[in-house]
Design a protein around this motif. Sequence first.
Motif, short mmCIF file in Angstrom:
data_model
loop_
_atom_site.label_atom_id
_atom_site.label_comp_id
_atom_site.label_asym_id
_atom_site.label_seq_id
_atom_site.Cartn_x
_atom_site.Cartn_y
_atom_site.Cartn_z
N LYS A 80 0.84 -1.21 0.00
CA LYS A 80 0.00 0.00 0.00
C LYS A 80 0.87 1.25 0.00
O LYS A 80 0.53 2.26 -0.61
CB LYS A 80 -0.92 0.00 1.22
CG LYS A 80 -2.00 1.07 1.17
CD LYS A 80 -2.98 0.91 2.33
CE LYS A 80 -4.02 2.01 2.36
NZ LYS A 80 -4.94 1.96 1.21
N GLY A 81 2.02 1.18 0.66
CA GLY A 81 2.94 2.32 0.66
C GLY A 81 3.44 2.64 -0.74
O GLY A 81 3.49 3.81 -1.14
N PHE A 82 3.79 1.62 -1.51
CA PHE A 82 4.24 1.84 -2.88
C PHE A 82 3.10 2.33 -3.77
O PHE A 82 3.32 3.12 -4.68
CB PHE A 82 4.85 0.55 -3.45
CG PHE A 82 6.22 0.24 -2.92
CD1 PHE A 82 7.33 0.93 -3.37
CD2 PHE A 82 6.39 -0.74 -1.95
CE1 PHE A 82 8.60 0.66 -2.88
CE2 PHE A 82 7.66 -1.02 -1.44
CZ PHE A 82 8.76 -0.32 -1.90
N CYS A 83 1.88 1.85 -3.49
CA CYS A 83 0.72 2.33 -4.25
C CYS A 83 0.46 3.81 -3.96
O CYS A 83 0.16 4.59 -4.88
CB CYS A 83 -0.52 1.50 -3.89
SG CYS A 83 -0.50 -0.17 -4.55
N LEU A 84 0.58 4.19 -2.70
CA LEU A 84 0.40 5.60 -2.33
C LEU A 84 1.43 6.47 -3.04
O LEU A 84 1.11 7.55 -3.55
CB LEU A 84 0.51 5.78 -0.82
CG LEU A 84 -0.67 5.31 0.02
CD1 LEU A 84 -0.32 5.33 1.51
CD2 LEU A 84 -1.89 6.22 -0.22
N ALA A 85 2.67 6.01 -3.08
CA ALA A 85 3.73 6.76 -3.75
C ALA A 85 3.46 6.91 -5.24
O ALA A 85 3.81 7.93 -5.85
CB ALA A 85 5.08 6.07 -3.53
N ALA A 86 2.80 5.91 -5.82
CA ALA A 86 2.49 5.93 -7.26
C ALA A 86 1.16 6.64 -7.54
O ALA A 86 0.80 6.85 -8.70
CB ALA A 86 2.44 4.51 -7.80
N GLY A 87 0.43 6.98 -6.48
CA GLY A 87 -0.85 7.69 -6.65
C GLY A 87 -1.97 6.81 -7.16
O GLY A 87 -2.85 7.27 -7.88
N ILE A 88 -1.95 5.52 -6.79
CA ILE A 88 -2.99 4.58 -7.23
C ILE A 88 -3.49 3.79 -6.03
O ILE A 88 -2.79 3.64 -5.03
CB ILE A 88 -2.47 3.62 -8.32
CG1 ILE A 88 -1.18 2.93 -7.85
CG2 ILE A 88 -2.24 4.36 -9.62
CD1 ILE A 88 -0.66 1.90 -8.82
N PRO A 89 -4.72 3.25 -6.11
CA PRO A 89 -5.26 2.48 -4.99
C PRO A 89 -4.72 1.05 -4.92
O PRO A 89 -4.27 0.49 -5.91
CB PRO A 89 -6.78 2.45 -5.27
CG PRO A 89 -7.01 3.35 -6.45
CD PRO A 89 -5.71 3.42 -7.18
#
Length: 251
Positions: A96-105
């Motif tokens: 989820k941390g990497f998803c947040l960094a990429a701006g996606i859910p």
Amino acid sequence: MYQIDLNCDLGESFGRYTLGMDEDILPYISSANIACGYHASDPVIIEKTVQNAKANNVHIGAHTGFPDLLGFGRRNMSLSFEEARTYTMYQMGALKGFCLAAGIPLYHVKPHGAFYNMAAQDYKLSCAICEGIASIDSNVILLGLSNSQMEKAAKMVGITFKQEIFADRAYEDDGSLVPRSRPGAVIEEEEVAISRVIDMIKKGKVKSIHGREIEIKADSVCVHGDGEKALEFVKMIHRTLKEEGIGIKAF
């Protein structure tokens, strides 16, 4: 019109070792289950896989497994309820941390290997996984074996459950997967595997390894990306689904 999600387990390389054909397969699927570092992957590979999935408009899920890099998460482990819950949280939180960094859910969680197979038959283990998911984000979906204990646990905890079927795996009479250690567990003939998928989607039925017809529900089809003919198989199933009037869309 029939509609199905097409998912694949990705990001399972580790350090210098490459497993699967992730970049080639991504254009043909709608959801990716990304390994979170327990059974496979590392932070660099996780970030790269998240970015590649984003570029292909593919929905991302956490592929959570047992802490077993040597056994690729395919060996059974005995976990307490707390361990199963927190192991799920830990891996889900990392992705989820990497998803947040990429701006996606982060859309879903799909357990891997032995974690998946054990949870499919163990209600308590399934509840631990569901509670781990809900404690991070109750909007995240659990993707699991059709008609399994995971469905009951998700309902009890209050999270959404989606039913998964397998293109290249044989089923027991009770709807569980035939263990990989047994002959016939993996269906090698592409045409046979795809024909079974069409029947599962359109008829809601599949023949077990013993020839018994069993009922099955299908929200998502899993295709494996690490076989010898993986890419050609994914292309073939993608093409056949469209020819059969079955739309491919992430749930």
